[in-house]
Write a protein that holds these residues in place. Structure first.
Motif, PDB file in Angstrom:
ATOM      1  N   HIS A  12       0.843  -1.195   0.000  1.00 19.30           N
ATOM      2  CA  HIS A  12       0.000   0.000   0.000  1.00 19.30           C
ATOM      3  C   HIS A  12       0.878   1.244   0.000  1.00 19.30           C
ATOM      4  O   HIS A  12       1.976   1.259   0.556  1.00 19.30           O
ATOM      5  CB  HIS A  12      -0.933  -0.025   1.215  1.00 19.30           C
ATOM      6  CG  HIS A  12      -1.990  -1.081   1.111  1.00 19.30           C
ATOM      7  ND1 HIS A  12      -3.246  -0.821   0.632  1.00 19.30           N
ATOM      8  CD2 HIS A  12      -1.965  -2.400   1.399  1.00 19.30           C
ATOM      9  CE1 HIS A  12      -3.970  -1.946   0.644  1.00 19.30           C
ATOM     10  NE2 HIS A  12      -3.199  -2.904   1.094  1.00 19.30           N
ATOM     11  N   THR A 123      -1.402   0.866   7.689  1.00 19.06           N
ATOM     12  CA  THR A 123      -1.099   0.613   6.284  1.00 19.06           C
ATOM     13  C   THR A 123      -0.212  -0.620   6.153  1.00 19.06           C
ATOM     14  O   THR A 123      -0.401  -1.440   5.248  1.00 19.06           O
ATOM     15  CB  THR A 123      -0.403   1.841   5.657  1.00 19.06           C
ATOM     16  OG1 THR A 123      -1.264   2.979   5.772  1.00 19.06           O
ATOM     17  CG2 THR A 123      -0.096   1.607   4.183  1.00 19.06           C
ATOM     18  N   LEU A 126      -2.069  -3.868   6.227  1.00 19.62           N
ATOM     19  CA  LEU A 126      -2.799  -4.198   5.008  1.00 19.62           C
ATOM     20  C   LEU A 126      -1.927  -4.934   3.993  1.00 19.62           C
ATOM     21  O   LEU A 126      -2.434  -5.473   3.008  1.00 19.62           O
ATOM     22  CB  LEU A 126      -3.371  -2.928   4.373  1.00 19.62           C
ATOM     23  CG  LEU A 126      -4.428  -2.194   5.201  1.00 19.62           C
ATOM     24  CD1 LEU A 126      -4.818  -0.884   4.524  1.00 19.62           C
ATOM     25  CD2 LEU A 126      -5.662  -3.064   5.392  1.00 19.62           C
ATOM     26  N   SER A 127      -0.619  -4.955   4.246  1.00 16.73           N
ATOM     27  CA  SER A 127       0.289  -5.682   3.360  1.00 16.73           C
ATOM     28  C   SER A 127       0.562  -7.101   3.857  1.00 16.73           C
ATOM     29  O   SER A 127       1.320  -7.837   3.232  1.00 16.73           O
ATOM     30  CB  SER A 127       1.613  -4.912   3.231  1.00 16.73           C
ATOM     31  OG  SER A 127       1.416  -3.675   2.583  1.00 16.73           O
ATOM     32  N   ARG A 132      -5.721 -10.884   6.336  1.00 18.21           N
ATOM     33  CA  ARG A 132      -6.898 -10.423   5.594  1.00 18.21           C
ATOM     34  C   ARG A 132      -8.172 -10.353   6.441  1.00 18.21           C
ATOM     35  O   ARG A 132      -9.015  -9.485   6.199  1.00 18.21           O
ATOM     36  CB  ARG A 132      -7.132 -11.319   4.376  1.00 18.21           C
ATOM     37  CG  ARG A 132      -6.222 -10.992   3.199  1.00 18.21           C
ATOM     38  CD  ARG A 132      -6.723 -11.629   1.902  1.00 18.21           C
ATOM     39  NE  ARG A 132      -5.893 -11.239   0.773  1.00 18.21           N
ATOM     40  CZ  ARG A 132      -4.855 -11.917   0.336  1.00 18.21           C
ATOM     41  NH1 ARG A 132      -4.514 -13.044   0.944  1.00 18.21           N
ATOM     42  NH2 ARG A 132      -4.150 -11.496  -0.698  1.00 18.21           N
ATOM     43  N   HIS A 135      -8.365  -6.855   7.635  1.00 19.79           N
ATOM     44  CA  HIS A 135      -8.092  -5.765   6.699  1.00 19.79           C
ATOM     45  C   HIS A 135      -9.231  -4.759   6.605  1.00 19.79           C
ATOM     46  O   HIS A 135      -9.003  -3.552   6.529  1.00 19.79           O
ATOM     47  CB  HIS A 135      -7.783  -6.328   5.307  1.00 19.79           C
ATOM     48  CG  HIS A 135      -6.391  -6.846   5.175  1.00 19.79           C
ATOM     49  ND1 HIS A 135      -5.887  -7.376   4.008  1.00 19.79           N
ATOM     50  CD2 HIS A 135      -5.371  -6.924   6.079  1.00 19.79           C
ATOM     51  CE1 HIS A 135      -4.635  -7.761   4.196  1.00 19.79           C
ATOM     52  NE2 HIS A 135      -4.305  -7.501   5.441  1.00 19.79           N
ATOM     53  N   SER A 136     -10.455  -5.224   6.611  1.00 21.98           N
ATOM     54  CA  SER A 136     -11.592  -4.318   6.491  1.00 21.98           C
ATOM     55  C   SER A 136     -11.634  -3.341   7.663  1.00 21.98           C
ATOM     56  O   SER A 136     -11.808  -2.126   7.474  1.00 21.98           O
ATOM     57  CB  SER A 136     -12.897  -5.108   6.417  1.00 21.98           C
ATOM     58  OG  SER A 136     -14.011  -4.237   6.337  1.00 21.98           O
ATOM     59  N   ARG A 139      -8.632  -0.941   7.470  1.00 29.02           N
ATOM     60  CA  ARG A 139      -8.823   0.070   6.431  1.00 29.02           C
ATOM     61  C   ARG A 139      -9.800   1.157   6.904  1.00 29.02           C
ATOM     62  O   ARG A 139      -9.582   2.350   6.679  1.00 29.02           O
ATOM     63  CB  ARG A 139      -9.323  -0.593   5.147  1.00 29.02           C
ATOM     64  CG  ARG A 139      -9.325   0.323   3.934  1.00 29.02           C
ATOM     65  CD  ARG A 139      -9.718  -0.435   2.685  1.00 29.02           C
ATOM     66  NE  ARG A 139      -8.717  -1.435   2.315  1.00 29.02           N
ATOM     67  CZ  ARG A 139      -8.871  -2.752   2.462  1.00 29.02           C
ATOM     68  NH1 ARG A 139      -9.997  -3.243   2.959  1.00 29.02           N
ATOM     69  NH2 ARG A 139      -7.915  -3.588   2.111  1.00 29.02           N
TER      70      ARG A 139
END
Length: 280
Positions: A12, A123, A126-127, A132, A135-136, A139
């Motif tokens: 990201h 951030t 998110l990598s 995962r 992640h939502s 974010r």
């Protein structure tokens, strides 16, 4: 076991979370205090420009900070907060041009720096492909914090940074656990907050270890396997990372590397660079 980089989501963009001194009014050189010590040749109070600061907001000894006794400057990173405060919060008006706003600008800077640090960690999460499931939420929180950084000085100063840090910390813990679950099992991997001052850990298997907040000052980690190790907040001052493998290590920052020692064969995570003072 899959390699830490396989199936990883695209990196990201962290451009806005990297210091751009050319767009900043040298806020770290003015707003922050420092004391005469091994890191700073002289001290100064908050709000007073460093004696090495030039009128164009550039450092007069930037190319020789370490040799001049200012190694502390080389390990500081504002995560892009300086240019955000200078160009966004205060619309490009420097504390020179608008001295009446200087105190407020200096007060806002450390708040923005904390917010940008949180943005950097979110951030980074998110990598992490294995993270995962969070992640939502990561974010959404990142977007919420980013929106705060775009508000005016009064809103920023009234922000409950501790609450945002707490929410971020919970997400990062979950992301770390999910990512480290891919590492091979082993005993002695839970070292969170451990006192490892001067520890002899050369060649240690710390693959996937939880070293969050650990004191690793002057520890010997030469040749250690630190793949997928969580290093959030670990104190790496004078830590020997020569030949260590930090591939895929979690939440490691550039300032931490600047504080440590390493060499040409130390393997680093994507997005971080080898400090200039490390040995060839």
């Amino acid at each position: 076991m899959t390699d830490a980089h396989q199936d990883a989501p695209p990196a990201h963009d962290t451009t806005g979370l990297r210091a751009d001194c050319g767009e900043c009014f040298a806020l770290c050189c003015v707003a922050l205090p420092f004391s005469a010590s091994a890191d700073f040749a002289v001290g100064k109070p908050a709000g007073r420009p460093c004696g090495n600061l030039r009128d164009d907001f550039r450092c007069g000894i930037h190319s020789r900070l370490r040799g001049s006794g200012f190694s502390g400057c080389t390990v500081y990173d504002c995560f892009g907060a300086g240019q955000k405060v200078s160009q966004v919060t205060f619309g490009g008006r420097s504390w020179h041009r608008a001295p009446d706003s200087a105190r407020q600008m200096f007060d806002v800077f450390p708040v923005m720096r904390q917010l940008h640090e949180l943005l950097w960690y979110l951030t980074a999460s998110l990598s992490l492909a294995a993270a995962r499931p969070v992640h939502s939420a990561a974010r959404a929180l990142r977007d919420e914090i980013e929106a705060v950084t775009l508000r005016d000085a009064e809103v920023l100063l009234a922000t409950d940074v501790a609450a945002l840090r707490g929410r971020t910390g919970e997400l990062l813990l979950r992301a770390s656990a999910l990512a480290r679950a891919e590492a091979k099992p082993g005993r002695g991997k839970q070292r969170r907050g451990a006192d490892l001052l001067g520890a002899r850990l050369a060649g240690a298997d710390l693959h996937g270890a939880d070293l969050r907040g650990a004191c690793l000052i002057a520890a010997d980690l030469s040749g250690a396997d630190l793949r997928l190790a969580d290093l959030l907040g670990a104190d790496l001052r004078d830590t020997d990372l020569s030949g260590a493998d930090l591939t895929g290590s979690i939440f490691l920052t550039q300032p931490q590397l600047q504080q440590a020692r390493g060499d040409a064969v130390t393997r680093l995570p994507d997005g971080l660079h080898r400090p200039a003072h490390w040995t060839a």
